[in-house]
Scaffold this motif. Structure first.
Motif, short mmCIF file in Angstrom:
data_model
loop_
_atom_site.label_atom_id
_atom_site.label_comp_id
_atom_site.label_asym_id
_atom_site.label_seq_id
_atom_site.Cartn_x
_atom_site.Cartn_y
_atom_site.Cartn_z
N LYS A 22 3.30 6.07 -16.35
CA LYS A 22 2.27 5.87 -15.32
C LYS A 22 2.57 4.61 -14.50
O LYS A 22 2.48 4.64 -13.27
N ARG A 23 2.93 3.52 -15.19
CA ARG A 23 3.20 2.27 -14.48
C ARG A 23 4.40 2.40 -13.54
O ARG A 23 4.37 1.87 -12.43
N VAL A 24 5.45 3.07 -13.97
CA VAL A 24 6.62 3.21 -13.09
C VAL A 24 6.27 4.10 -11.90
O VAL A 24 6.76 3.89 -10.79
N GLY A 25 5.37 5.05 -12.10
CA GLY A 25 4.92 5.90 -11.00
C GLY A 25 4.11 5.13 -9.96
O GLY A 25 3.99 5.54 -8.81
N GLN A 26 3.54 4.01 -10.38
CA GLN A 26 2.75 3.17 -9.47
C GLN A 26 3.59 2.11 -8.75
O GLN A 26 3.09 1.44 -7.87
N CYS A 27 4.85 1.98 -9.16
CA CYS A 27 5.73 1.02 -8.48
C CYS A 27 5.92 1.46 -7.03
O CYS A 27 6.09 2.66 -6.76
N GLN A 28 5.92 0.51 -6.13
CA GLN A 28 6.08 0.81 -4.70
C GLN A 28 7.55 1.01 -4.36
O GLN A 28 8.40 0.25 -4.82
N ALA A 29 7.83 2.03 -3.58
CA ALA A 29 9.16 2.26 -2.99
C ALA A 29 10.30 2.22 -4.00
O ALA A 29 11.28 1.51 -3.81
N LEU A 30 10.19 3.00 -5.08
CA LEU A 30 11.31 3.10 -6.00
C LEU A 30 12.44 3.85 -5.30
O LEU A 30 12.21 4.88 -4.67
N PRO A 31 13.66 3.33 -5.40
CA PRO A 31 14.76 3.99 -4.70
C PRO A 31 15.17 5.28 -5.41
O PRO A 31 14.98 5.43 -6.62
N THR A 32 15.73 6.21 -4.64
CA THR A 32 16.39 7.36 -5.24
C THR A 32 17.73 6.83 -5.72
O THR A 32 18.38 6.04 -5.03
N GLN A 48 14.23 -3.77 -7.61
CA GLN A 48 12.79 -4.00 -7.47
C GLN A 48 12.19 -4.40 -8.83
O GLN A 48 12.47 -3.76 -9.85
N GLU A 49 11.39 -5.45 -8.86
CA GLU A 49 10.90 -6.02 -10.11
C GLU A 49 10.09 -5.04 -10.95
O GLU A 49 10.26 -4.94 -12.16
N CYS A 50 9.19 -4.29 -10.33
CA CYS A 50 8.32 -3.37 -11.06
C CYS A 50 9.15 -2.33 -11.82
O CYS A 50 8.98 -2.12 -13.02
N GLY A 51 10.06 -1.68 -11.12
CA GLY A 51 10.90 -0.65 -11.75
C GLY A 51 11.83 -1.24 -12.80
O GLY A 51 12.02 -0.67 -13.88
#
Length: 176
Positions: free
Chosen positions: A44-54, A103-106
């Protein structure tokens, strides 16, 4: 990570001297449910990360679906080795993704997943019904993915499926 450390600590505290017997982890169904819950939270948390790259370089993830009929016909050692293969492939996918995610979140979620998966690898390596060390030369069924969220989905499915069923099978013998 405290959750990964908690898993390893709870396992080590419930070993009998000279023979690995993770009775609490296997016999107390609440623990595996807790780790499944943790996996859902990470997903769930990773799904909420903004702009995760492909991912520009796809990661190879194990196919972790399980047929109960086939699963029941396997020995505990075969099940253990299969889960270890899946986890090894998953850890490799995490490492590949970590090298591409700045990105820090991911990155934080990938690091936490890596610690959890490695804790389960250490745990499963303590079980062995056949002589000889575990060697990661596995041929797990796999598929390439370019989305980071697929890594977390695969991990959760592995815990909810094979690992949960494996602990359930072990509990039949350990928790009398």
């Amino acid at each position: 990570s405290p959750p990964g450390l908690l898993l390893l600590t709870s396992f080590l505290l419930h070993m009998e001297e000279g023979h690995a017997n993770p009775t609490r982890l296997v016999c107390d169904n609440r623990l595996i449910q807790k780790y499944i819950g943790d996996a859902k939270d990470m997903e769930k948390r990773v799904g909420q990360c903004q702009a995760l790259p492909t991912l520009s370089c796809p990661t190879v993830l194990p196919l972790v679906d399980v047929s109960l009929q086939q699963w029941k016909s396997k020995s505990n050692e075969t099940k253990r080795r299969e889960i270890l293969c899946d986890l090894a492939l998953l850890v490799g996918a995490v490492a590949g993704a970590q090298s591409q995610v700045t990105q820090e979140c991911g990155a934080k979620q990938l690091s936490q997943l890596n610690q959890h998966a490695n804790s389960f690898i250490l745990l499963l390596q303590t079980f062995s019904w056949e002589a000889g060390p575990w060697e990661p030369g596995c041929s797990a069924r796999s598929m390439e993915h370019t989305h980071i969220t697929s890594i977390f989905l695969t991990y959760r499915q592995l815990l909810q499926g094979k690992l949960h069923f494996f602990f359930h099978d072990l509990a039949k013998n350990l928790c009398k």
